[in-house]
Design an enzyme around this catalytic site. Structure first.
Site, mmCIF file in Angstrom:
data_model
loop_
_atom_site.group_PDB
_atom_site.id
_atom_site.type_symbol
_atom_site.label_atom_id
_atom_site.label_comp_id
_atom_site.label_asym_id
_atom_site.label_seq_id
_atom_site.Cartn_x
_atom_site.Cartn_y
_atom_site.Cartn_z
ATOM 1 N N ASN A 137 25.097 27.453 -67.636
ATOM 2 C CA ASN A 137 25.670 28.576 -66.905
ATOM 3 C C ASN A 137 25.064 28.557 -65.502
ATOM 4 O O ASN A 137 23.912 28.936 -65.331
ATOM 5 C CB ASN A 137 25.319 29.881 -67.650
ATOM 6 N N TRP A 138 25.845 28.086 -64.548
ATOM 7 C CA TRP A 138 25.314 27.964 -63.177
ATOM 8 C C TRP A 138 25.233 29.313 -62.464
ATOM 9 O O TRP A 138 24.695 29.422 -61.389
ATOM 10 C CB TRP A 138 26.170 26.989 -62.358
ATOM 11 N N LYS A 139 25.839 30.347 -63.040
ATOM 12 C CA LYS A 139 25.858 31.681 -62.419
ATOM 13 C C LYS A 139 26.381 31.556 -60.971
ATOM 14 O O LYS A 139 27.237 30.723 -60.710
ATOM 15 C CB LYS A 139 24.476 32.315 -62.497
ATOM 16 N N HIS A 163 28.433 38.364 -70.670
ATOM 17 C CA HIS A 163 27.058 38.052 -70.273
ATOM 18 C C HIS A 163 26.384 39.350 -69.817
ATOM 19 O O HIS A 163 27.025 40.210 -69.217
ATOM 20 C CB HIS A 163 27.063 37.013 -69.145
ATOM 21 N N GLU A 199 24.573 40.009 -67.425
ATOM 22 C CA GLU A 199 24.678 40.287 -65.985
ATOM 23 C C GLU A 199 26.041 40.889 -65.646
ATOM 24 O O GLU A 199 26.157 41.701 -64.732
ATOM 25 C CB GLU A 199 24.402 38.997 -65.186
ATOM 26 N N GLU A 237 21.443 36.132 -76.431
ATOM 27 C CA GLU A 237 20.618 36.069 -75.231
ATOM 28 C C GLU A 237 19.821 37.366 -75.090
ATOM 29 O O GLU A 237 20.334 38.360 -74.541
ATOM 30 C CB GLU A 237 21.502 35.892 -73.990
ATOM 31 N N GLY A 274 15.915 34.248 -67.559
ATOM 32 C CA GLY A 274 15.313 33.978 -66.253
ATOM 33 C C GLY A 274 13.858 34.396 -66.120
ATOM 34 O O GLY A 274 13.324 34.443 -65.017
ATOM 35 N N SER A 295 15.797 31.391 -71.007
ATOM 36 C CA SER A 295 14.640 30.536 -70.699
ATOM 37 C C SER A 295 14.541 29.307 -71.599
ATOM 38 O O SER A 295 13.439 28.878 -71.941
ATOM 39 C CB SER A 295 13.344 31.353 -70.736
ATOM 40 N N GLY A 318 20.661 28.676 -68.236
ATOM 41 C CA GLY A 318 20.879 29.075 -66.851
ATOM 42 C C GLY A 318 20.112 28.161 -65.912
ATOM 43 O O GLY A 318 20.565 27.073 -65.555
ATOM 44 N N GLY A 319 18.926 28.600 -65.519
ATOM 45 C CA GLY A 319 18.129 27.892 -64.509
ATOM 46 C C GLY A 319 17.997 26.398 -64.760
ATOM 47 O O GLY A 319 18.172 25.586 -63.838
HETATM 48 P P1 PGA Z 1 18.139 31.262 -68.127
HETATM 49 O O1 PGA Z 1 19.568 31.987 -68.204
HETATM 50 O O2 PGA Z 1 18.240 29.984 -68.902
HETATM 51 O O3 PGA Z 1 17.902 31.039 -66.649
HETATM 52 O O4 PGA Z 1 17.137 32.192 -68.736
HETATM 53 C C1 PGA Z 1 20.324 31.987 -69.387
HETATM 54 C C2 PGA Z 1 21.609 32.754 -69.182
HETATM 55 O O5 PGA Z 1 21.605 33.829 -68.573
HETATM 56 O O6 PGA Z 1 22.685 32.298 -69.633
#
Ligand code: PGA
Length: 262
Positions: free
Chosen positions: A23-25, A108, A110, A178, A184, A223, A244-245
């Protein structure tokens, strides 16, 4: 021990194909396509034993799909429930499918917090994805306060029950657990905690979809990194990761993929 038993279970049943999803956000310029290109090249060095997906910003779906080859799937990060119409700034599942997306992340945390997307809306998005031939990845997780109050399982079940589509085939639905406090932050629940929540999600999926619920993939997200992926992916009912990251750099992302096909 847990890992060994689980791998044996996965080998014996052979039912569920792992999904490693990035997930590149809101990260990704045209220059970032280099990372996707590197990913497609690196994928050739691994056995084709797990699915690999990147969900970039929507502007990159078309060019990424053009370079993706057969091993890299391309997805999006949200969609509007309607197929078309006067919804300025939104993208429908149909538009995303036309652009080449085969998965869409919905619900998600967010999106839930920044855009006020509630579970009923997430369910509409999931229905829209199915209508457009796209697999929704439905996210669910508890806040730190809910965890502290011992409400993790109840929260996850309550949110998921309202977010999932009324009908689904095992290959047309993915769930991602999640925990909000793990996204993050570098914090990750213990293996036992992940196993417990994934077990509860599996029970709910079986209740809702009978036997098909056994094969719906449940991803862990929050994470996940090259250093912890092997351990997390070995937990029972963990059928992949939403990353994500660590998905932004092909080297890290493929290091995670490597643990899934080892
Ligand atoms: P993260 O994000 O791996 O940076 O913790 C995961 C996500 O929000 O899908």
């Amino acid at each position: 021990m847990l890992g060994e038993r689980t791998n044996l279970f996965k080998m014996v049943t052979g039912m569920v194909r792992t999904l490693i999803a990035g997930n590149w956000k809101m990260n990704g310029l045209k220059s970032s396509l280099e990372e996707a290109k590197k990913t497609t090249q690196m994928l050739q060095d691994f056995p084709d034993k797990a699915d690999c997906l990147i969900c970039p910003p929507s502007t990159l779906v078309v060019p990424m799909k053009e370079m993706a080859g057969d091993r890299l799937h391309v997805g999006a990060q949200s969609c509007h429930p309607e197929a078309s119409g006067a919804f300025t700034g939104d993208l429908s599942a149909e538009i995303l499918a036309d652009a080449g997306a085969s998965y869409v992340i919905v619900g998600h945390s967010e999106r839930r917090s920044e855009h006020g997307e509630r579970s009923a809306y997430v369910q509409e998005q999931a229905h829209a994805c199915l209508r457009a031939g796209i697999t929704p990845i439905i996210c669910v997780g508890e806040s730190y306060a809910q965890r502290q109050r011992g409400e993790t399982k109840d929260t996850v079940v309550r949110i998921l029950r309202k977010s999932v589509p009324t009908l689904a085939e095992s290959e047309t639905l993915v769930v991602a657990y999640e925990p909000l406090w793990a996204i993050g932050t570098g914090l990750v629940p213990s293996n036992e905690e992940i196993a417990t929540v994934h077990g509860v999600i599996r029970e709910l999926l079986i209740e809702l979809y009978q036997d098909r619920g056994r094969e719906i993939r449940i991803l862990y997200g929050g994470s996940m990194k090259p250093g912890n992926a092997a351990e997390i992916l070995a937990i029972e009912n963990v059928n992949g990761g939403l990353i994500g990251g660590a998905s932004l750099k092909a080297d890290d992302f493929m290091a995670i993929y490597a643990t899934a096909v080892a």
